[in-house]
Design a protein around this motif. Sequence first.
Motif, PDB file in Angstrom:
ATOM      1  N   LEU A   1     -47.413  73.050 -27.803  1.00  0.00           N
ATOM      2  CA  LEU A   1     -48.525  72.238 -27.968  1.00  0.00           C
ATOM      3  C   LEU A   1     -49.414  72.198 -26.613  1.00  0.00           C
ATOM      4  O   LEU A   1     -48.692  71.870 -25.584  1.00  0.00           O
ATOM      5  CB  LEU A   1     -48.222  70.843 -28.352  1.00  0.00           C
ATOM      6  N   THR A   2     -50.781  72.475 -26.635  1.00  0.00           N
ATOM      7  CA  THR A   2     -51.559  72.133 -25.573  1.00  0.00           C
ATOM      8  C   THR A   2     -52.230  71.006 -25.722  1.00  0.00           C
ATOM      9  O   THR A   2     -53.109  70.807 -26.497  1.00  0.00           O
ATOM     10  CB  THR A   2     -52.468  73.293 -25.369  1.00  0.00           C
ATOM     11  N   VAL A   3     -52.338  70.100 -24.776  1.00  0.00           N
ATOM     12  CA  VAL A   3     -53.066  68.921 -24.625  1.00  0.00           C
ATOM     13  C   VAL A   3     -54.229  68.957 -23.591  1.00  0.00           C
ATOM     14  O   VAL A   3     -53.694  69.105 -22.373  1.00  0.00           O
ATOM     15  CB  VAL A   3     -52.229  67.673 -24.450  1.00  0.00           C
ATOM     16  N   TYR A   4     -55.295  68.626 -23.655  1.00  0.00           N
ATOM     17  CA  TYR A   4     -56.361  68.530 -22.575  1.00  0.00           C
ATOM     18  C   TYR A   4     -56.522  67.065 -22.534  1.00  0.00           C
ATOM     19  O   TYR A   4     -57.409  66.615 -23.593  1.00  0.00           O
ATOM     20  CB  TYR A   4     -57.676  69.334 -22.962  1.00  0.00           C
ATOM     21  N   ASP A   5     -56.107  66.679 -21.449  1.00  0.00           N
ATOM     22  CA  ASP A   5     -56.546  64.956 -21.390  1.00  0.00           C
ATOM     23  C   ASP A   5     -57.746  65.047 -20.184  1.00  0.00           C
ATOM     24  O   ASP A   5     -57.522  65.025 -19.111  1.00  0.00           O
ATOM     25  CB  ASP A   5     -55.313  64.068 -20.750  1.00  0.00           C
ATOM     26  N   CYS A   6     -58.936  64.839 -20.764  1.00  0.00           N
ATOM     27  CA  CYS A   6     -60.108  64.934 -20.102  1.00  0.00           C
ATOM     28  C   CYS A   6     -60.571  63.638 -19.581  1.00  0.00           C
ATOM     29  O   CYS A   6     -61.241  62.883 -20.311  1.00  0.00           O
ATOM     30  CB  CYS A   6     -61.376  65.430 -20.930  1.00  0.00           C
ATOM     31  N   MET A   7     -60.040  63.078 -18.422  1.00  0.00           N
ATOM     32  CA  MET A   7     -60.334  61.828 -17.731  1.00  0.00           C
ATOM     33  C   MET A   7     -61.581  61.659 -17.407  1.00  0.00           C
ATOM     34  O   MET A   7     -62.113  60.663 -17.204  1.00  0.00           O
ATOM     35  CB  MET A   7     -59.082  61.479 -16.971  1.00  0.00           C
ATOM     36  N   ASP A   8     -62.223  62.597 -16.899  1.00  0.00           N
ATOM     37  CA  ASP A   8     -63.705  62.642 -16.274  1.00  0.00           C
ATOM     38  C   ASP A   8     -64.282  63.834 -16.616  1.00  0.00           C
ATOM     39  O   ASP A   8     -63.822  64.921 -16.945  1.00  0.00           O
ATOM     40  CB  ASP A   8     -63.446  62.429 -14.733  1.00  0.00           C
ATOM     41  N   GLU A   9     -65.778  63.898 -16.383  1.00  0.00           N
ATOM     42  CA  GLU A   9     -66.661  64.829 -16.685  1.00  0.00           C
ATOM     43  C   GLU A   9     -66.779  65.617 -15.063  1.00  0.00           C
ATOM     44  O   GLU A   9     -67.666  65.318 -14.262  1.00  0.00           O
ATOM     45  CB  GLU A   9     -67.993  64.523 -17.182  1.00  0.00           C
ATOM     46  N   LEU A  10     -65.689  66.114 -14.876  1.00  0.00           N
ATOM     47  CA  LEU A  10     -65.440  66.901 -13.595  1.00  0.00           C
ATOM     48  C   LEU A  10     -66.684  67.895 -13.063  1.00  0.00           C
ATOM     49  O   LEU A  10     -67.011  67.804 -11.803  1.00  0.00           O
ATOM     50  CB  LEU A  10     -64.109  67.648 -13.394  1.00  0.00           C
TER      51      LEU A  10
END
Length: 383
Positions: free
Chosen positions: A114-123
């Motif tokens: 499983l691949t999770v992208y935790d996008c915490m900010d608009e980098l």
Amino acid sequence: MATIDGLICLSHLRWNFVFQRPQHLMRRAAQQYRTYYIEEPIFGDADFLETSLDSSGVMICVPHITIHLSAEESQARTARLIDQLVQQEGLRTYILWVYTPMELPVVSHLSPVLTVYDCMDELSGFRFAPSLLQDRERQLFQQADVVFTGGYHLWEKKRLHHPNVYPFPSSVDVAHFRQARLPQADPPDQASLPAPRLGFYGVLDERFDSALISELARRRPEWSIVLIGPTVKVSAEELPHEPNVIYLGQKRYEELPAYLSHWDVAMLPFARNEATEFISPTKTPEYLAAGVPVVSTAIHDVVHPYGDMGLLQIADDAAGFEAAIQDLLATRHQDVALRRQAQADLYVDRLSWDATWCAMQARMTEALHRNSLPEHVEESTYV
């Protein structure tokens, strides 16, 4: 029956930097999986992987890569170190958790379940963001099974790029920050500062509105403005230099309640720019849990829901901040302030990183079902 035997987290943030979302979530992951937190490389004279075990059980992994190589070769060498880690640790059915799309090539040879992208900010909106960042994020969207965002405004944007995007705005360790309401000694480095004290803790970078704070300090020289946190990507010349602006440097997460306990007002003086358009400041519920009145600029995920609910005051310039702070100081012990704090407590008490982690796991379970995960992998590991 085999179980998920690990979680590999790829992050752009140092574990021992400011304590925030990755640390909260990975500490909880470590209660269930062998968790490996991969930092960005440190460049030196040799290639090796430095590892250390955090008290939470998270294994901190810092790649050391030979200096003066191309970006492609540096990432290739980092990838080999991570591959060796996976083999040495005997990881077979593991989760890949990504915070930094730019480093995607270093895990390109891994085979997570499983691949999770935790996008915490608009980098991509941050100062000095690499030009390749958006391309790398598009690649990550193609690979990711599920995407989490650090706030609702960011979710509104990212849901256009992936079918399984879920908002998880900043949560709070209520018990930790509620310690600020208990009588305790004033930290020595702020004990001599006159009241009233207006405080901010966090990274001092391009998101911090230095002009607003400078003007506020000049308008009210009798107010002590306390700034806690490291300076990143901005020069000292860009920060306020008024005599009533006091820099106390970075503090440990454990120390923050003691500082908050002796502040009269907590501030969120964020500039309105590309770097702040999609932020969901973790300190918003932390300030409220500490019982300190709050004034913030009109950041989307602060206005909605906190401003809409009347839990804090919103202002967008120094004059507005001055007026809001005067009002908060004048009414702090009156019924209006007590009602506001009671409403804030009701809202904040529903938030917790434990609940966030459990809800994330539920979405991960759904993603595993969509992937038709082989039956020999035990689902109960995720719930």
